[in-house]
Design an enzyme around this catalytic site. Structure first.
Site, PDB file in Angstrom:
ATOM      1  CG  ASP A 136      36.244  28.852  38.284  1.00  0.00           C
ATOM      2  OD1 ASP A 136      35.476  28.403  39.134  1.00  0.00           O
ATOM      3  OD2 ASP A 136      37.390  28.417  38.112  1.00  0.00           O
ATOM      4  CE1 TYR A 137      36.186  36.448  38.862  1.00  0.00           C
ATOM      5  CE2 TYR A 137      37.399  35.624  36.966  1.00  0.00           C
ATOM      6  CZ  TYR A 137      37.378  36.296  38.175  1.00  0.00           C
ATOM      7  OH  TYR A 137      38.546  36.820  38.687  1.00  0.00           O
TER       8      TYR A 137
END
Length: 586
Positions: free
Chosen positions: A551-552
């Site tokens: 995600d990051y």
């Protein structure tokens, strides 16, 4: 014929070795940069087949940097370069006479990317910082499941922690350092367009792990232990009838309610056990037991098919080999086929970000060591170094000062992209839905932004959105495919009103393929792409320590794409769409 990339006419000299340095060069080459890979005589220090990926799209020359004649060639290469990449320990390039300050005398516009294991001010800077050393130092071998509260991951002394370390071969530190380096190189090129000045971009591997940890590196002081287990039972792995493991990711009440009813356990809804916060530890344990019993009644593939049918987030925990044979890997936009001169036919990750107008493509296979010596030396002999301006036209408040961003992102990857653009100086307006409820990770992903609540399902909300569009440079969204189209705020609709818009879209599984429109989260992407099986080894598949690594990563990748598109717009005046995905990052 190769497309013209956003970094066309940018010359990069890549002294990188092992993983991080060569990977930065690859990310830049995929966007059109002319990357000259400098290896020692005999080829790369790290003789791995992965070099076929990390060195694709580059040209190659072998130089012995301890030999005067070869060192002079390296110096001449750098004098005509825009970017230098190196990931030696601090001080190595200085001892060779290739340190940043010395190089900038003759090339003031040079962007110098240094990627040490530990930064020069770190007491460990002289330590040989192999990937495993950095991951151990960053507590990346500690399974998240061992902790009873999210922030305890980083706030309990090692002697008080539970369980044995679990090794992973994932080079996460190098991957993050590479993505962050590429992002900041592109940002530095934007600054150079304004000032004529280059700068140093330093991204130690250990420091990059702070970005990979994200919210797990945050705590509200004074520290108070969290109440319960880090993982919600509706966001969990369950063993199925065939012994395979299934990852479900339904922690939000609407998904949890639908799944409970689908499983024939409507009683869990009536008892309040589909809420995001459970009333007690006992309720948490009871729910785990109840769901375990249900999922044990069918094979994992049958459960996955049912989840897909009802568009609920979940995936079988697959091995790497199973993932590479999966229809989403075969038919999506995540891989490219390349005929490598050493290995023959290969399948490699597609470019991490794709720009719709500029060329994001793998331009050639990895070269053989020293393959381009003759043509590179001929170019140096013919090249007349231009006098470079050293005059700064104005102070720079940030690489993206003056850029306005509308951030429509939800949960993590989209808001992470918006936060990163804000840190680079952009004016980021975060648009949230007043009906959605609390914003997860708000203090991490929304710092540096301005905030407004808009219901885009209403006429008033649409009016506010379109009024802002008239003065906006960038839009960021990470909804499932089809959502922005239904709202009438998709790229094509916005481009009709504002042709110069840069529109970044992030989704879970890629823009094409049978899973493209399915809901997904980091956990389901980890399950699908082999992360959890690789980390868990012979035992139960295991969620990666920081939990949101793709995600990051996708958020930073999208920010890289946005800055590339803005660089291109500076030259052409035209906007374009930027796409990336969690699965592509994985």
């Amino acid at each position: 014929m190769s497309l013209v990339g956003a970094l066309d006419n940018i010359r990069v000299v890549d002294f990188g070795h092992y993983v991080a340095g060569p990977l930065v060069g690859m990310l830049l080459a995929d966007q059109g940069a002319d990357v000259i890979k400098v290896d020692p005589p005999g080829g790369p220090h790290f003789p791995t087949e992965a070099n076929a990926t990390w060195n694709r799209g580059k040209r190659s020359i072998a130089l012995d940097l301890k030999h005067g004649r070869d060192l002079a060639v390296a110096r001449t290469l750098i004098d005509r370069a825009d970017v230098v990449i190196e990931n030696f320990r601090p001080g190595v390039m200085d001892r060779l006479g290739l340190g940043e300050s010395e190089l900038r005398v003759d090339n003031p516009g040079l962007i110098y990317n240094s990627i040490p294991g530990f930064g020069p001010e770190d007491a460990r800077s002289a330590m040989p910082a192999w990937e495993g050393v950095v991951l151990a130092a960053a507590d990346a071998f500690r399974p998240l499941s061992e902790f009873r509260g999210m922030v305890q991951l980083l706030h309990r002394r090692p002697s008080e922690r539970e369980g044995e370390p679990t090794f992973t071969a994932e080079p996460i530190a190098s991957m993050y350092a590479a993505i962050l380096s590429a992002l900041n190189i592109a940002s530095s090129l934007n600054v150079r367009d304004q000032t004529g000045q280059g700068q140093r971009v330093e991204v130690p591997l250990f420091d990059a792990m702070i970005q990979a940890a994200g919210v797990y590196a945050m705590a509200q002081l004074p520290f108070k232990p969290a109440f319960g287990p880090a993982m919600n039972p509706w966001d969990h792995q369950y063993r199925c009838a065939d012994g395979r493991w299934l990852q479900i990711a339904c922690p939000y009440p609407p998904h949890a309610v639908e799944l409970a009813e689908l499983l024939g356990r409507a009683d869990l809804v009536e008892r309040g056990l589909t809420e995001r916060r459970l009333p007690s530890r006992e309720a948490h344990h009871e729910l785990i037991v109840a769901l375990s019993a249900v999922f044990a009644t069918r094979d994992a593939a049958a459960w996955e098919a049912l989840l897909i049918e009802h568009e609920l987030p979940g995936a079988v925990c697959r091995s790497s080999a199973e993932w590479l044979a999966h229809p989403q890997a075969l038919d999506g936009d995540l891989f490219v086929d390349l005929d490598d001169p050493e290995l023959g036919p290969t399948r490699q990750p597609a470019p991490l970000v794709t720009l719709s107008r500029s060329g994001s493509e793998v331009r050639s296979p990895a070269p053989r060591p020293d393959q381009h010596r003759g043509e590179i030396l001929d170019e140096l002999a013919e090249h007349q170094i231009d006098e470079q301006s050293t005059t700064s036209i104005s102070p720079v408040l940030g690489p993206l000062a003056g850029v306005k961003v509308l951030d429509l992102g939800i949960v993590l990857s989209g808001p992470c992209c918006g936060r990163t653009l804000a840190e680079l100086g952009a004016d980021v307006i975060k648009i949230d839905d007043p009906n959605r409820g609390g914003v997860l990770y708000h203090h991490d992903i929304n710092r540096g932004k301005r905030s407004i609540l808009i219901d885009l399902d209403t006429d008033d909300g649409q009016d506010v959105f379109w009024e802002h569009v008239q003065t906006t440079d960038v839009i960021v969204e990470n909804f499932r495919p089809g959502v922005v189209e239904d709202l009438g705020i998709d790229y094509e609709s916005v481009r009709e009103e504002r042709p110069e818009i840069v529109y970044a879209s992030i989704n879970a599984y890629g823009q094409g393929g049978p899973w493209a429109e399915l809901p997904g989260y980091d956990e389901t992407v980890e399950a699908l792409t082999g992360f959890q099986v690789r980390y868990g080894g012979a035992g139960q598949p295991t969620v990666w320590p920081y939990g949101e690594v793709n995600d990051y990563g996708a958020g930073y990748a999208a920010a890289f794409g946005v800055v590339l598109a803005l660089l291109d717009r500076n030259l052409t005046g035209e906007g374009q769409r930027v796409t990336t995905s969690l699965a592509g990052t994985a």
